[in-house]
Design an enzyme around this catalytic site. Sequence first.
Site, short mmCIF file in Angstrom:
data_model
loop_
_atom_site.label_atom_id
_atom_site.label_comp_id
_atom_site.label_asym_id
_atom_site.label_seq_id
_atom_site.Cartn_x
_atom_site.Cartn_y
_atom_site.Cartn_z
N CYS A 189 -36.34 73.78 -15.58
CA CYS A 189 -36.42 75.06 -14.91
C CYS A 189 -36.01 74.92 -13.44
CB CYS A 189 -37.82 75.66 -15.08
SG CYS A 189 -37.92 77.42 -14.67
N HIS B 290 -39.53 74.91 -20.87
CA HIS B 290 -40.48 73.91 -20.37
C HIS B 290 -41.04 73.04 -21.50
CE1 HIS B 290 -41.27 75.28 -16.13
NE2 HIS B 290 -40.66 76.35 -16.62
N GLU C 283 -42.65 70.33 -21.33
CA GLU C 283 -43.95 69.74 -20.99
C GLU C 283 -45.12 70.64 -21.39
OE1 GLU C 283 -43.06 72.27 -17.37
OE2 GLU C 283 -41.97 71.21 -18.95
#
EC number: 6.3.5.3
Length: 232
Positions: A85, A194, A196
């Site tokens: 991002c 994302h 994560e």
Amino acid sequence: MRVGVITFPGSLDDRDAQRAVRLAGAEPVALWHGSHDLEGVDALVLPGGFSYGDYLRCGSIASLSPIMAEVIDAARHGMPVLGICNGFQMLTEARLLEGGLIRNDHGNFICRDQVLTVETTATDWTGDFELGQQITIPLKNGEGGFIADDDTLNRLEDEGRVVFRYVGVNPNGSLRDIAGITNARGNVVGLMPHPEHAVEPGFGPDTPEAMRSGVDGLDFFTSVISRALARI
């Protein structure tokens, strides 16, 4: 294996990235944007957030932080680097990746679980996926529209450097539904979603099996470990 996660002023997903690295089986190393020391890490993550308040252009000020001189040098010597991002925006601003990211075409910030297609497994961050695999990764951005001129887009396509493509809906107007790209060497990858946030059951996207059970993002981090071990 030691993976550095860089914190910039305004980073907000750095701790999540560190946790993802740990869950994948590597040692996360917290790095500070104002340092010139990469502390001997084997790979780097530039996390999401709003570095420097997204002033000027998203990622533009962060791309000039002291540590980015070391990141650029390390990337050019083959170190794996993942930009997520805001980190993707930094990589384009630092010219480690081509193109750029602009305001979403609908003008609004968007947050959703997004389906992606894996377009290549020939990078340091995608080797544990299967070609053509569809994965679900959380997405949250206001300036996530990927742009480039036609010559650049054609070159990215022809060289197999489109890493991920949006499926079902294009959430931000990215040209050719591009969600992530890589450099020619395959060690630098940037994407808007994302990974994560999809690494641990109970905290990821919903799946047909159970709510919040999606862990498709974990393979990003296991991939770079697998690639490093293969080189030993």
